[in-house]
Design an enzyme around this catalytic site. Structure first.
Site, PDB file in Angstrom:
ATOM      1  N   THR A 147       0.817  -1.215   0.000  1.00  0.00           N
ATOM      2  CA  THR A 147       0.000   0.000   0.000  1.00  0.00           C
ATOM      3  C   THR A 147       0.849   1.264   0.000  1.00  0.00           C
ATOM      4  O   THR A 147       1.881   1.329   0.661  1.00  0.00           O
ATOM      5  CB  THR A 147      -0.916   0.004   1.244  1.00  0.00           C
ATOM      6  OG1 THR A 147      -1.654  -1.219   1.257  1.00  0.00           O
ATOM      7  CG2 THR A 147      -1.865   1.184   1.254  1.00  0.00           C
TER       8      THR A 147
ATOM      9  N   GLU B 244      -6.163  -5.966   3.766  1.00  0.00           N
ATOM     10  CA  GLU B 244      -6.193  -7.193   2.977  1.00  0.00           C
ATOM     11  C   GLU B 244      -7.379  -7.190   2.015  1.00  0.00           C
ATOM     12  O   GLU B 244      -7.964  -8.219   1.707  1.00  0.00           O
ATOM     13  CB  GLU B 244      -6.263  -8.386   3.937  1.00  0.00           C
ATOM     14  CG  GLU B 244      -5.370  -9.529   3.588  1.00  0.00           C
ATOM     15  CD  GLU B 244      -3.919  -9.123   3.459  1.00  0.00           C
ATOM     16  OE1 GLU B 244      -3.518  -8.946   2.304  1.00  0.00           O
ATOM     17  OE2 GLU B 244      -3.181  -9.031   4.440  1.00  0.00           O
TER      18      GLU B 244
HETATM   19  C1  LIG Z   1      -9.235  -4.960  -6.006  1.00  0.00           C
HETATM   20  C2  LIG Z   1      -8.269  -5.855  -6.751  1.00  0.00           C
HETATM   21  C3  LIG Z   1      -8.649  -7.293  -6.573  1.00  0.00           C
HETATM   22  C4  LIG Z   1      -8.332  -5.479  -8.238  1.00  0.00           C
HETATM   23  O1  LIG Z   1      -7.252  -6.065  -8.914  1.00  0.00           O
HETATM   24  P1  LIG Z   1      -7.035  -5.876 -10.477  1.00  0.00           P
HETATM   25  O2  LIG Z   1      -5.781  -6.525 -10.877  1.00  0.00           O
HETATM   26  O3  LIG Z   1      -7.249  -4.454 -10.798  1.00  0.00           O
HETATM   27  O4  LIG Z   1      -8.161  -6.809 -10.894  1.00  0.00           O
HETATM   28  P2  LIG Z   1      -9.480  -6.650 -11.765  1.00  0.00           P
HETATM   29  O5  LIG Z   1      -9.185  -5.942 -13.022  1.00  0.00           O
HETATM   30  O6  LIG Z   1     -10.610  -6.205 -10.923  1.00  0.00           O
HETATM   31  O7  LIG Z   1      -9.599  -8.187 -12.039  1.00  0.00           O
HETATM   32  C5  LIG Z   1      -8.675  -8.887 -12.850  1.00  0.00           C
HETATM   33  C6  LIG Z   1      -8.808 -10.355 -12.647  1.00  0.00           C
HETATM   34  O8  LIG Z   1      -7.976 -10.753 -11.562  1.00  0.00           O
HETATM   35  C7  LIG Z   1      -8.701 -11.568 -10.677  1.00  0.00           C
HETATM   36  N1  LIG Z   1      -8.093 -11.415  -9.359  1.00  0.00           N
HETATM   37  C8  LIG Z   1      -7.994 -10.289  -8.618  1.00  0.00           C
HETATM   38  N2  LIG Z   1      -7.352 -10.567  -7.472  1.00  0.00           N
HETATM   39  C9  LIG Z   1      -7.025 -11.875  -7.504  1.00  0.00           C
HETATM   40  C10 LIG Z   1      -6.353 -12.734  -6.609  1.00  0.00           C
HETATM   41  N3  LIG Z   1      -5.885 -12.291  -5.432  1.00  0.00           N
HETATM   42  N4  LIG Z   1      -6.209 -14.028  -6.964  1.00  0.00           N
HETATM   43  C11 LIG Z   1      -6.677 -14.478  -8.119  1.00  0.00           C
HETATM   44  N5  LIG Z   1      -7.321 -13.701  -9.003  1.00  0.00           N
HETATM   45  C12 LIG Z   1      -7.498 -12.422  -8.707  1.00  0.00           C
HETATM   46  C13 LIG Z   1     -10.089 -11.053 -10.797  1.00  0.00           C
HETATM   47  O9  LIG Z   1     -10.998 -12.009 -10.325  1.00  0.00           O
HETATM   48  C14 LIG Z   1     -10.197 -10.803 -12.264  1.00  0.00           C
HETATM   49  O10 LIG Z   1     -10.396 -12.042 -12.914  1.00  0.00           O
HETATM   50  P3  LIG Z   1     -11.217 -12.066 -14.284  1.00  0.00           P
HETATM   51  O11 LIG Z   1     -10.609 -11.042 -15.205  1.00  0.00           O
HETATM   52  O12 LIG Z   1     -12.620 -11.725 -13.913  1.00  0.00           O
HETATM   53  O13 LIG Z   1     -11.049 -13.484 -14.733  1.00  0.00           O
HETATM   54  C15 LIG Z   1      -6.833  -5.673  -6.266  1.00  0.00           C
HETATM   55  O14 LIG Z   1      -6.356  -4.489  -6.661  1.00  0.00           O
HETATM   56  C16 LIG Z   1      -6.707  -5.935  -4.787  1.00  0.00           C
HETATM   57  O15 LIG Z   1      -6.540  -7.070  -4.353  1.00  0.00           O
HETATM   58  N6  LIG Z   1      -6.793  -4.878  -3.929  1.00  0.00           N
HETATM   59  C17 LIG Z   1      -6.762  -4.988  -2.499  1.00  0.00           C
HETATM   60  C18 LIG Z   1      -5.400  -4.709  -1.961  1.00  0.00           C
HETATM   61  C19 LIG Z   1      -5.090  -5.476  -0.717  1.00  0.00           C
HETATM   62  O16 LIG Z   1      -5.705  -6.460  -0.375  1.00  0.00           O
HETATM   63  N7  LIG Z   1      -4.037  -5.048  -0.021  1.00  0.00           N
HETATM   64  C20 LIG Z   1      -3.539  -5.735   1.092  1.00  0.00           C
HETATM   65  C21 LIG Z   1      -2.259  -5.109   1.565  1.00  0.00           C
HETATM   66  S1  LIG Z   1      -1.482  -6.033   2.860  1.00  0.00           S
HETATM   67  C22 LIG Z   1      -2.376  -5.775   4.260  1.00  0.00           C
HETATM   68  O17 LIG Z   1      -3.365  -5.113   4.271  1.00  0.00           O
HETATM   69  C23 LIG Z   1      -1.843  -6.465   5.495  1.00  0.00           C
HETATM   70  C24 LIG Z   1      -2.602  -6.282   6.788  1.00  0.00           C
HETATM   71  C25 LIG Z   1      -2.313  -7.447   7.671  1.00  0.00           C
HETATM   72  C26 LIG Z   1      -2.123  -7.162   9.148  1.00  0.00           C
HETATM   73  O18 LIG Z   1      -1.795  -6.043   9.558  1.00  0.00           O
HETATM   74  O19 LIG Z   1      -2.250  -8.126   9.892  1.00  0.00           O
HETATM   75  C1  LIG Z   2      -4.240  -1.606  10.525  1.00  0.00           C
HETATM   76  C2  LIG Z   2      -3.837  -1.669   9.094  1.00  0.00           C
HETATM   77  C3  LIG Z   2      -2.752  -2.441   8.725  1.00  0.00           C
HETATM   78  C4  LIG Z   2      -2.336  -2.476   7.394  1.00  0.00           C
HETATM   79  N1  LIG Z   2      -1.231  -3.212   7.071  1.00  0.00           N
HETATM   80  C5  LIG Z   2      -0.766  -3.180   5.790  1.00  0.00           C
HETATM   81  C6  LIG Z   2       0.426  -3.881   5.433  1.00  0.00           C
HETATM   82  O1  LIG Z   2       1.038  -4.532   6.271  1.00  0.00           O
HETATM   83  N2  LIG Z   2       0.866  -3.797   4.153  1.00  0.00           N
HETATM   84  C7  LIG Z   2       0.205  -3.098   3.206  1.00  0.00           C
HETATM   85  O2  LIG Z   2       0.667  -3.066   2.077  1.00  0.00           O
HETATM   86  N3  LIG Z   2      -0.946  -2.456   3.503  1.00  0.00           N
HETATM   87  C8  LIG Z   2      -1.444  -2.479   4.773  1.00  0.00           C
HETATM   88  N4  LIG Z   2      -2.609  -1.807   5.087  1.00  0.00           N
HETATM   89  C9  LIG Z   2      -3.320  -1.074   4.032  1.00  0.00           C
HETATM   90  C10 LIG Z   2      -4.606  -1.741   3.605  1.00  0.00           C
HETATM   91  O3  LIG Z   2      -4.356  -2.926   2.907  1.00  0.00           O
HETATM   92  C11 LIG Z   2      -5.452  -0.773   2.761  1.00  0.00           C
HETATM   93  O4  LIG Z   2      -5.832   0.288   3.609  1.00  0.00           O
HETATM   94  C12 LIG Z   2      -6.655  -1.458   2.171  1.00  0.00           C
HETATM   95  O5  LIG Z   2      -6.276  -2.335   1.149  1.00  0.00           O
HETATM   96  C13 LIG Z   2      -7.733  -0.477   1.665  1.00  0.00           C
HETATM   97  O6  LIG Z   2      -7.228   0.370   0.710  1.00  0.00           O
HETATM   98  P1  LIG Z   2      -7.389   1.972   0.813  1.00  0.00           P
HETATM   99  O7  LIG Z   2      -6.881   2.365   2.155  1.00  0.00           O
HETATM  100  O8  LIG Z   2      -6.725   2.493  -0.389  1.00  0.00           O
HETATM  101  O9  LIG Z   2      -8.905   2.271   0.773  1.00  0.00           O
HETATM  102  P2  LIG Z   2      -9.721   2.952  -0.427  1.00  0.00           P
HETATM  103  O10 LIG Z   2      -9.668   2.040  -1.594  1.00  0.00           O
HETATM  104  O11 LIG Z   2      -9.287   4.336  -0.624  1.00  0.00           O
HETATM  105  O12 LIG Z   2     -11.176   2.873   0.182  1.00  0.00           O
HETATM  106  C14 LIG Z   2     -11.966   4.009   0.527  1.00  0.00           C
HETATM  107  C15 LIG Z   2     -13.412   3.786   0.110  1.00  0.00           C
HETATM  108  O13 LIG Z   2     -13.486   3.699  -1.314  1.00  0.00           O
HETATM  109  C16 LIG Z   2     -14.248   2.595  -1.713  1.00  0.00           C
HETATM  110  N5  LIG Z   2     -13.759   2.044  -2.976  1.00  0.00           N
HETATM  111  C17 LIG Z   2     -12.482   1.968  -3.419  1.00  0.00           C
HETATM  112  N6  LIG Z   2     -12.431   1.366  -4.607  1.00  0.00           N
HETATM  113  C18 LIG Z   2     -13.677   1.029  -4.939  1.00  0.00           C
HETATM  114  C19 LIG Z   2     -14.255   0.355  -6.052  1.00  0.00           C
HETATM  115  N7  LIG Z   2     -13.503  -0.114  -7.052  1.00  0.00           N
HETATM  116  N8  LIG Z   2     -15.579   0.174  -6.079  1.00  0.00           N
HETATM  117  C20 LIG Z   2     -16.336   0.610  -5.046  1.00  0.00           C
HETATM  118  N9  LIG Z   2     -15.841   1.236  -3.966  1.00  0.00           N
HETATM  119  C21 LIG Z   2     -14.538   1.451  -3.910  1.00  0.00           C
HETATM  120  C22 LIG Z   2     -14.079   1.595  -0.584  1.00  0.00           C
HETATM  121  O14 LIG Z   2     -15.148   0.681  -0.526  1.00  0.00           O
HETATM  122  C23 LIG Z   2     -14.026   2.500   0.643  1.00  0.00           C
HETATM  123  O15 LIG Z   2     -15.344   2.740   1.077  1.00  0.00           O
HETATM  124  C24 LIG Z   2      -3.050  -1.765   6.411  1.00  0.00           C
HETATM  125  C25 LIG Z   2      -4.172  -1.025   6.792  1.00  0.00           C
HETATM  126  C26 LIG Z   2      -4.578  -0.967   8.111  1.00  0.00           C
HETATM  127  C27 LIG Z   2      -5.763  -0.134   8.485  1.00  0.00           C
END
Ligand SMILES: CC(C)(COP(=O)(O)OP(=O)(O)OC[C@H]1O[C@@H](n2cnc3c(N)ncnc32)[C@H](O)[C@@H]1OP(=O)(O)O)[C@@H](O)C(=O)NCCC(=O)NCCSC(=O)CCCC(=O)O
Ligand SMILES: Cc1cc2nc3c(=O)[nH]c(=O)nc-3n(C[C@H](O)[C@H](O)[C@H](O)COP(=O)(O)OP(=O)(O)OC[C@H]3O[C@@H](n4cnc5c(N)ncnc54)[C@H](O)[C@@H]3O)c2cc1C
Length: 662
Positions: free
Chosen positions: A142, A424
């Site tokens: 992120t 996530e």
């Molecule tokens: C929202 C999406 C899924 C969009 O991805 P994109 O490449 O723009 O995809 P799209 O055009 O909508 O779709 C393309 C295609 O990619 C597929 N896809 C998307 N994600 C996955 C996956 N994980 N595995 C397998 N397939 C995946 C989708 O289903 C789409 O498939 P399709 O084209 O429909 O066949 C992606 O950007 C995403 O995963 N965003 C969320 C970011 C996130 O989860 N960040 C986590 C950071 S780490 C963290 O937060 C750690 C905290 C832990 C802690 O503190 O304990």
């Molecule tokens: C405690 C904590 C720990 C974290 N740890 C990590 C870490 O270890 N590593 C790391 O890389 N990241 C980490 N993160 C970041 C985290 O993964 C992101 O905050 C998360 O993925 C959400 O993304 P954003 O903050 O950009 O939210 P945004 O995407 O800006 O979301 C804001 C609003 O926009 C809406 N929105 C966004 N896109 C769309 C869409 N396509 N359609 C409809 N609505 C939409 C959402 O629903 C939401 O209501 C952490 C966050 C927190 C709070």
């Protein structure tokens, strides 16, 4: 030792089933329960892990104490020879009493990403030092500007063939990495997700191992600006950090190359699927489902035990004040959450098993089930965290004023858990990912393809066309779990259809795919929600068939019925609109729910006891096993830092001078 509170004793005597039998079932077997308790008692009886109340500490002290514990934990895991991932997890959870800690990202995401995305040679280089905690890493994806839309991340890794290095840069303010846990102060390495440029071409997001601090002095390396992002809603032990990279050079071998590769001359080899870089997120999402169950079961344990010892108001004039658990309204708040906690426990086990099964196939080179795994993990992560998040607050308020005290344990559970709705993968965004899969499946089924797995119900679209209620003999039998599962299935099918038709309708107005999608988001999220709800009810019902103990079976059957019927009342519009339910049936359901509350009442305390949270782990004066809440609240308050002196210094500094001036 104070005697056990008599109310809570009586509750335990009245239970109709054996708590230990149910605990064994939740753990997987009697042996697993024994081993879990053995591991927990290793921690609880360890003088190094005595737990000072974090509520009386500053943030820096909390971080310090957490790092101390984590370091000792690593040594002790070695000494005890604990190496099974599940056992490490029990140990770690107990050491940190359920709080997040600075090494979470190292253990959960850094090591996992290495295991799943490093080539065999890279594993040889990096895994052992990382396992031995010489390398401490985080997962830096992120940025300030982007968390969700990771395709637009701005950090770049540009290959320089002349030195065979990648040059990493965060070229803008919005490209500064922001949030990664353990990044601020703890880590000396980060897995950095960056746009790969080689031979003048961008190939999208790839993962790189970037050293950020000196291995000897722990000072930031040249070109690296790194620090803590400041206090948050919770997560006080964790140094979530920022990271700015300026012309930081790393060897070619530091790009994770199990799938995609950059050769020494800079040529690029594509991965078999470009979503494999997203694999670690799928893993953590799958694991979060179990976390939802734990957060909710802990909260229910606290609120239900407390409700058994708390007496308030008059039920019948002249009689003693009843336990608040005897109020129907209190039962209606807590028992559906208790049922959800059980449901999510089983769903969590299923999600973990499914993840490991499908990852096994992926490691064999079969990627066919990846889309379903992604859709399931994304949807169930969102569905269960939303319910648990709201449920924790219901539990807290069900404890009245005392729930607001930190010593109730509920505020900490809430602030630690609530970011699971965001991190996530933000929940709404995850629901839309699941919807994308569902709509795709719906269209495939329409074209006559045979679907398998959790979406196989979409095969039956013709048969599923809801008919007018009047033309059906019976719609749903509200006393029969199988019939309720069927109703949830039909509701999901209906809402997927509604979403697909909304898309179709929008497209017919000749707007773009993307705008049609945005204009149908409400329907799409509801379709995913209904799909997940069906999966949860289905899995709960399926679990019952595995239970041989009749007393346990009976009480879980009651909970499953309550879960299913309560979900129908919350979404009655859907069931009515789909013609799955008649209006008179709605009031029958309310009556049936009331009867189920009465059935559950004598088992409520035993049902939370079965989760088997040790008092040390629960960390709640309201949820104590012995029910002696008032004594321990009074003891806790006396330890408040404000009570260190009888007269606080502010009195001498401000109040006293003020008085002499007026
Ligand atoms: C929202 C999406 C899924 C969009 O991805 P994109 O490449 O723009 O995809 P799209 O055009 O909508 O779709 C393309 C295609 O990619 C597929 N896809 C998307 N994600 C996955 C996956 N994980 N595995 C397998 N397939 C995946 C989708 O289903 C789409 O498939 P399709 O084209 O429909 O066949 C992606 O950007 C995403 O995963 N965003 C969320 C970011 C996130 O989860 N960040 C986590 C950071 S780490 C963290 O937060 C750690 C905290 C832990 C802690 O503190 O304990
Ligand atoms: C405690 C904590 C720990 C974290 N740890 C990590 C870490 O270890 N590593 C790391 O890389 N990241 C980490 N993160 C970041 C985290 O993964 C992101 O905050 C998360 O993925 C959400 O993304 P954003 O903050 O950009 O939210 P945004 O995407 O800006 O979301 C804001 C609003 O926009 C809406 N929105 C966004 N896109 C769309 C869409 N396509 N359609 C409809 N609505 C939409 C959402 O629903 C939401 O209501 C952490 C966050 C927190 C709070």
């Amino acid at each position: 030792l104070a005697a056990m509170n008599p109310d809570i004793c009586r509750e335990r005597e009245n239970a109709t089933f054996n708590t230990e039998t149910l605990t064994n079932m939740l753990d997987g077997s009697a042996e697993k329960t024994r081993r879990r308790r053995e591991i927990e008692s290793l921690v609880i009886n360890d003088p190094d892990f005595q737990h000072d109340d974090p509520n009386f500490m500053s943030r820096s002290e909390r971080y310090d104490a957490a790092v101390k514990k984590s370091s000792q934990m690593i040594m002790k895991l070695r000494d005890y020879g604990i190496s099974d991932p599940e056992e490490i997890y029990f140990y770690k959870r107990c050491v940190h009493r359920g709080f997040s800690e600075p090494l979470d990202l190292h253990l959960g995401m850094f090591l996992t990403t290495l295991l799943n995305q490093a080539s065999p040679t890279q594993l040889d280089t990096f895994f052992t030092p990382a396992w031995n905690l010489e390398i401490v890493g985080t997962y830096a994806q992120t940025e300030l500007g982007h968390g969700t839309h990771i395709r637009k991340l701005e950090t770049t890794a540009t290959y320089d063939p002349s030195t065979q290095e990648f040059v990493l840069n965060c070229p803008t303010v919005s490209s500064i990495k922001w949030w990664p846990g353990g990044l601020g102060k703890t880590s000396n390495h980060a897995i950095v997700l960056a746009q790969l440029y080689t031979l003048g071409k961008c190939h999208g997001l790839h993962a790189f191992i970037v050293p950020i601090r000196c291995m000897k002095t722990h000072q930031p390396l040249p070109g690296v600006t790194v620090g803590d992002i400041g206090p948050k809603f919770g997560f006080e032990e964790v140094d979530n950090g920022y990271l700015k990279l300026e012309n930081v050079r790393i060897p070619r071998e530091n790009m994770l190359m199990k799938y995609a590769q950059v050769e020494p001359d800079g040529s690029y080899l594509k991965p078999p699927s470009d979503k494999l870089t997203y694999g670690t997120m799928v893993f953590i999402r799958a694991m979060i489902v179990g976390e939802s169950a734990r957060a909710l079961s802990k909260s229910c344990t606290i609120a239900i035990r407390y409700s058994a010892v708390r007496h308030q108001s008059e039920l019948r004039p002249g009689e003693p004040e009843p336990q608040i658990l005897d109020y129907q309204a209190q039962q209606y708040k807590l028992f559906p959450l208790l049922a959800a906690a059980y449901a999510f426990t089983f769903v969590g086990q299923y999600m973990s098993d499914t993840y490991h099964r499908i990852t096994g196939h992926i490691n064999q080179g079969d990627f066919s089930q990846l889309p379903e795994l992604h859709a399931l993990a994304a949807g169930l992560k969102a569905f269960t965290t939303w319910t648990a998040n709201a449920g924790i607050e219901v539990c807290r308020m069900a404890c009245g004023g005392h729930g607001y005290l930190c010593c109730s344990g509920l505020p900490d559970i809430y602030v630690t858990f609530t970011p699971t709705c965001t991190y996530e993968g933000e929940n709404t965004v995850m629901m839309l990912q699941t919807a994308r899969f569902l709509v795709k499946c719906y269209r495939q089924a329409r074209e006559g393809q045979q679907l398998s797995g959790t979406v196989s119900y979409l095969n039956e679209q013709q048969r599923l066309q809801p008919q007018p209620v009047s033309s059906r003999p019976t719609v749903v039998n509200i006393n029969d779990l199988a019939s309720l599962v069927e109703a949830y299935k039909l509701r999901a099918a209906k809402l997927v259809e509604v979403a697909a038709k909304s898309l179709q309708g929008e497209l017919q107005r000749s707007i773009s795919q993307e705008d049609a999608w945005n204009n149908s988001s409400i329907e799409l999220v509801r379709a995913s929600d209904a799909h997940c709800h069906y999966v949860v009810v289905e899995l709960f019902a399926a679990k019952l068939s595995e239970i041989s103990d009749t007393a346990v079976h009976s009480v879980l059957n009651t909970l499953a019925l309550l879960y299913a019927l309560h979900g129908i009342t919350l979404n009655s519009g859907d069931f009515l609109q789909a013609g799955l339910l008649s209006v008179p049936q709605l009031s029958q359901i309310t009556q049936r729910i009331k009867a189920l509350l009465v059935e559950i009442r004598p088992n409520a305390v035993a049902l939370v006891d079965s989760f088997d949270y040790n008092d040390e782990m629960l960390n709640s004066v309201l949820g104590r096993y012995d029910g002696n809440v008032y004594e321990s609240m009074f003891e806790w308050a006396k330890r408040s830092p404000l009570n260190r002196t009888e007269v606080h210094e502010s009195y001498y500094k401000y109040m006293k001078p003020l008085r002499s001036k007026l």
